[in-house]
Design an enzyme around this catalytic site. Structure first.
Site: not given
Ligand code: NAI
Length: 300
Positions: A156, A115, A108
């Site tokens: 990660h 988290k 998330v």
């Molecule tokens: P994103 O914003 O694209 O997706 C997050 C998802 O979590 C959304 O689909 C949202 O609806 C969902 N969500 C929010 N609250 C929720 C809940 N209570 N229960 C279930 N689902 C929920 O974010 P992204 O980019 O996928 O990042 C996710 C994690 O991965 C973060 O911790 C980020 O730091 C990490 N990350 C991101 C990278 C990137 O390139 N975007 C690379 C590596 C790690």
């Protein structure tokens, strides 16, 4: 490290065949979709939860669309993609994840309290191993609220998950040898490579990557050069596969801002987000996902 971990626990108790049974993924955004793709292609059944069933179904549809692209690009066979697509199920909430999954990966948004809540709920589903895909939040801080921190660690993944074969594995102070060994085995099951690091904010990859990204944004602010030129210096001059500004667009500038704010809180001024980054995020210029960042990203 793998040898040490395996020597400590002997034959791993949680074998990869458990992984083939089923895993859960919470959060079907950029990363959750990619992680679901990797597990499904490797042969695992995947249960994907988001904020509600509609969001989860949309995420599953995105995974299937990505599998189709994999076929078009010759990366996946038609049958492999069809079988992988059939292995993914959308679930309405964390509470609807099956009990006793081999692994649950939390993906998330990068928000400590969200988290913590999500991981607490995920733990109630009693997975063998619980992992967070956080880019920067301390695994020990996240583990503090858990009843079984020994079964928890960082996994990660990198964006795009289908193309980057690394998982940075973050071992928390409480992470047990068997949890670490199981995660390393899982990384092998996915056909990926692991880099094991201890739990420091930003770990290895985000701490270095964000520093480069923030400095590149400051250089745009100062008019040093156009984004393309700055990226080209790293791509051609330093043989980076992608420059820091294009990487930021791909990651999501909102995600980068959240990580920078978190690291500034821990390490101080050197991670302070530049005003331009804050402005772009406030204007909805988030990079590829919004259509505009340092580059234009045609949608569709
Ligand atoms: P994103 O914003 O694209 O997706 C997050 C998802 O979590 C959304 O689909 C949202 O609806 C969902 N969500 C929010 N609250 C929720 C809940 N209570 N229960 C279930 N689902 C929920 O974010 P992204 O980019 O996928 O990042 C996710 C994690 O991965 C973060 O911790 C980020 O730091 C990490 N990350 C991101 C990278 C990137 O390139 N975007 C690379 C590596 C790690």
């Amino acid at each position: 490290m793998l040898a040490t971990a395996l020597a400590t626990v002997g034959e791993p108790l949680r074998r990869v065949d458990r992984m083939e049974r089923a895993v859960g993924i919470i959060g079907g955004g950029t990363m959750g979709v990619g992680v679901a793709y990797r597990f499904a292609v490797a042969g695992a059944s995947v249960h994907l939860a988001d904020i509600d069933l509609d969001h989860a179904k949309q995420s599953v549809a995105q995974v299937r669309a990505s599998l189709d692209i994999g076929v078009e690009r010759g990366k996946l066979g038609q049958d492999t993609a069809a079988q992988a697509g059939a292995r993914i199920t959308a679930v309405a909430s964390i509470d609807d994840l099956p009990e006793g999954l081999a692994l649950i990966v939390e993906a998330v948004v990068e928000d400590m309290s969200l988290k913590a809540d999500v991981l607490g709920a995920a733990e109630q589903r009693r997975p063998d191993v619980l992992a967070s895909n956080t880019s920067s939040i301390s695994i020990d801080d996240l583990a503090a609220g858990l009843q079984t921190p020994q079964s928890f660690a960082g996994m990660h993944f990198f964006n795009p998950v289908w193309a980057i074969h690394l998982v940075e594995v973050i071992r928390g102070a409480a992470t047990s040898d068997i949890t670490l060994a199981t995660i390393l085995e899982t990384v092998g099951f996915l056909g990926m490579e692991a880099a094991v690091v201890n739990d420091v904010p930003g770990f290895a990859s985000s701490r270095l990557g964000i520093m480069l990204g923030l400095e590149a944004i400051r250089m745009v602010e100062e008019g040093v050069a156009e984004p393309e030129a700055i990226d080209r210096t790293m791509e051609l001059g330093y043989r980076h596969a992608m420059g820091p500004l294009r990487t930021g667009d791909l990651v999501g500038l909102d995600v980068r801002l959240a990580i920078a704010e978190h690291l500034a809180g821990v390490y101080g001024e050197r991670f302070e987000p530049p005003a331009l980054l804050r402005k772009m995020v406030a204007e909805g210029k988030l990079g590829r996902k919004s259509g505009e960042g340092f580059y234009e990203w045609p949608q569709g």
